[in-house]
Write a protein that holds these residues in place. Structure first.
Motif, short mmCIF file in Angstrom:
data_model
loop_
_atom_site.label_atom_id
_atom_site.label_comp_id
_atom_site.label_asym_id
_atom_site.label_seq_id
_atom_site.Cartn_x
_atom_site.Cartn_y
_atom_site.Cartn_z
N GLU A 70 1.00 -1.08 0.14
CA GLU A 70 0.04 -0.05 0.05
C GLU A 70 0.88 1.31 -0.02
OE1 GLU A 70 -2.20 0.93 3.62
OE2 GLU A 70 -1.05 -0.60 4.48
N SER A 71 2.05 1.09 -0.30
CA SER A 71 3.13 2.35 -0.38
C SER A 71 3.28 2.58 -1.45
CB SER A 71 4.38 2.10 0.79
OG SER A 71 3.97 2.26 2.09
N GLY A 72 2.97 1.76 -2.51
CA GLY A 72 3.23 1.75 -3.98
C GLY A 72 4.49 1.12 -4.50
N HIS A 101 2.44 5.86 -6.80
CA HIS A 101 1.65 5.77 -5.62
C HIS A 101 0.86 4.53 -5.79
CE1 HIS A 101 -1.32 6.78 -2.42
NE2 HIS A 101 -0.53 7.66 -2.12
N ALA A 102 0.42 3.89 -4.75
CA ALA A 102 -0.59 2.62 -4.76
C ALA A 102 -1.89 3.26 -5.23
CB ALA A 102 -0.59 2.19 -3.62
#
Lengths: 306, 306
Positions: B210-212, B225-226
Motif C-alpha cells: 500500500e506504499s506503492g 503511488h499505490a
C-alpha cells in the motif's frame, strides 16, 4: 526581505525545547515545536510571521537563528516562566515514537495575539494547538485567502465539537491517516475523506508517512508518493515542515487552486525530507532555496507517470 | 485473437488450487497460482501463452475460463496426479498472511517445456518458480526483447547463486521490499536497488504494497503511488496480477523503454486493483478492456503532480 513589511503567511503553533532519543543518538534541550519547524520551512518561499509563546528561559540563540532565516517574530510572545518542554524516544526502526515527558509551562496559558500587521495576511496556517486557540486566531485575521488547519488525536478526543466548528471555517484540513480514521470513525480513507470534506473545507490532505499523501477535494484526488528517503536522523517535526513548506510555496504562487496545491505539496515533501536529515532546524538553517528547487524538479519528475 | 498464432507474451509460473480464509469469508478449492493471475491480467492486452502444470484432477471449468479469456494453453501440461494446493489465512486487517498448508503434488516434478510456437515470443515473464526452472525456460526461448523475472524469499534463501545467475540474464527484476532487503542484506531500498541493478538487469521494480512501487534504473527512479483501494476481498495474487498487467501492456506497446514501463505500471496497478475486488479470477474474468482504460486514465491523472 523587509522586516517592517507585513507577512504574506502567518503561522501559529507550539514552540518547545525537545529532548529526543533515537536508536543512534540522544540530543538534549534542542529547539522544536510545530511553529518553529513550519516557519523555518515556509521562510524559503515568503515572508512568514510566527505566532507562539516562549518562557523567559528561552535561549537567545534560537531567536537569532529564526531571525537569520528571515522569520518575522512580531507575533512571538515571551511570558514569565519556563518554555514548553517535550521529550520522546524513537524505537528501533524509527516508525514508533513514545512520549517520555511533557511540561506545558508557559504554553498552558498561551493566548495567541496577532500583531496588527499580521491581520491582513492572505495565507494562514493554524498549526496543531487547541481548537479554541485556533478559533481565537481566526477571529483576529481579517479576510485570509487560504487557511490550512492541522490537528492531532488529543483534540479529536477531548474537543471534537470545537474542532468541527473551526475546521468548517478553514479551506484545507491536514491530518495523518490514523487521525482521519479517529475523527470520522471509519477505516476507509476514501470514506473518511468524504466525511471530512462534509465538515466544510474544500481540501483534505491525509498524510500517510512513508506511504505518501492524498489530497482530496469534492471532485478530485491527488496521490503523491513519499519522497524516497535513504536515511534520516530525526523525524520530529516532519509533518509541520511539510505543511510549512506547502503553505510557503502556495503563498509564493499567489494561487489557491488545486494544481498550485499539488505543486506546493512537492515543495512540502522535499523541504521535510531535508529537515529530517538532521535534528531540530540544523539542516533547514543551512539550506538554500536552489537546493530545494533542484530536488523538487527531480522529485516531481520521478512522480510523473508519462 | 487467432488461436493458432504465436503469443507475443509467454508467462511461466505456478497453478494452484487455493483455500483462502479472510476475516469475512472462507473459500475452498478455488483457482489460483501465479501464472493464472498473471495470464488473466495480461490477456486484456496481448495474446498470452501460459506455461504451467496441472494434475489429472484439475477441473475442466478452470481451463474453460482461461480459454474464454483468450489465454493460449499450448504450454499447459497435464501430469498424472493431483494439482498443486495451497491454503492460507489473512489476519485481521489483511496485512499479514499465514500459510496453513502447501501440497506440491505435480508441481514437484514440473519441468516447463515451451511449445515451438512460444519460442519466438518477444516478451517473457518468468513468474515465481525455482531459479533452476526459470533458467530452463530462458534456455528454450530464442531472443526475447524483454524478460521480467519475479522471485520470493524462499529462493533467495535456498538458491541464491542460481537466482543471481538467472537475474543477470533478465531485463527487469521485480520483488517486494522485504525480499529486496533479504537479497542484498541492506535495509535502505536505494542501496538495495543499486546492488540488484549491479546483478545485471536494466530495471528493478520494488513493490511496497500500500506504499506503492519504485522503478529503478541506473539513471533514474520512478515512484508510483499505490492505487487507492477503498475495499477489497482477497489480496492473493495481487503481485502476479500487477506484473502480468504490466507485461501485457508493455508487450502491447511494443516498446521496452522507461516511459513505456512507467505507463505499463499504471496498467498493472489498475488491473491488480480490480483483481482483489473478488476472489480468484472472479472479477478479472468479468472485466472488459474499456473499464481498465478508463481507470488507468483516472489513476495516472491522480498521480500527476502538475
Amino acid at each position: 526581505m523587509n522586516s517592517s513589511s507585513a507577512p504574506e503567511l502567518v503561522i501559529v503553533g507550539s514552540i518547545g525545547i525537545d529532548t529526543i532519543e533515537t536508536p543512534r543518538e540522544k540530543r538534549v534541550e534542542i529547539l522544536g515545536g510545530s511553529v518553529s519547524y513550519a516557519c523555518a520551512a515556509a521562510s524559503f518561499f515568503v515572508k512568514t510571521g510566527m505566532v507562539g509563546v516562549v518562557g523567559t528561559d528561552f535561549p537567545r540563540e534560537h531567536r537569532t537563528l529564526w531571525e537569520k532565516m528571515g522569520i518575522d517574530l512580531a507575533g512571538l510572545q515571551t511570558e514569565e516562566g519556563r518554555t514548553f518542554r517535550w521529550s520522546g524516544i524513537y524505537e528501533e526502526n524509527m516508525d514508533n515514537r513514545r512520549t517520555l515527558a511533557t511540561e506545558l509551562n508557559v504554553f498552558e496559558r498561551f493566548s495567541p495575539e496577532l500583531p496588527e500587521i499580521y491581520r491582513d495576511a492572505p495565507y494562514l496556517f493554524l498549526g496543531n494547538i487547541s481548537p479554541d486557540l485556533q478559533l481565537h486566531v481566526l477571529e483576529q485575521i481579517h479576510s485570509p485567502k487560504f487557511v490550512l488547519i492541522d490537528t492531532m488525536d488529543l483534540w479529536i478526543d477531548i474537543a471534537r465539537d470545537k474542532l468541527v466548528e473551526v475546521v468548517d471555517k478553514c479551506d484545507m484540513l491536514t491530518l495523518n491517516e490514523s487521525e482521519a480514521r479517529l475523527f470520522t470513525g471509519t477505516h476507509s480513507l476514501m470514506t473518511a475523506a468524504e466525511k471530512l470534506l462534509a465538515m466544510g473545507p474544500q481540501f483534505v490532505l491525509i498524510k500517510k508517512g512513508e506511504s505518501g499523501s492524498m489530497l482530496f477535494s469534492r471532485e478530485s484526488l491527488f496521490l503523491l508518493h513519499a519522497f524516497p528517503l535513504d536515511d534520516f536522523k530525526d523525524p520530529t517535526g516532519a509533518g509541520d515542515t511539510f505543511a510549512g513548506g506547502l503553505m510557503g510555496a502556495l503563498a509564493e504562487s499567489g494561487r489557491i487552486d488545486e494544481p498550485a496545491i499539488r505543486r506546493a505539496m512537492g515543495y512540502g515533501s522535499v523541504t521535510a525530507a531535508f529537515g529530517v536529515e538532521e535534528f531540530s532546524l540544523e539542516r533547514l538553517s543551512s539550506l538554500d532555496r536552489k537546493q530545494i528547487d533542484r530536488r523538487v524538479e527531480t522529485f516531481l519528475s520521478m512522480c510523473t507517470p508519462a
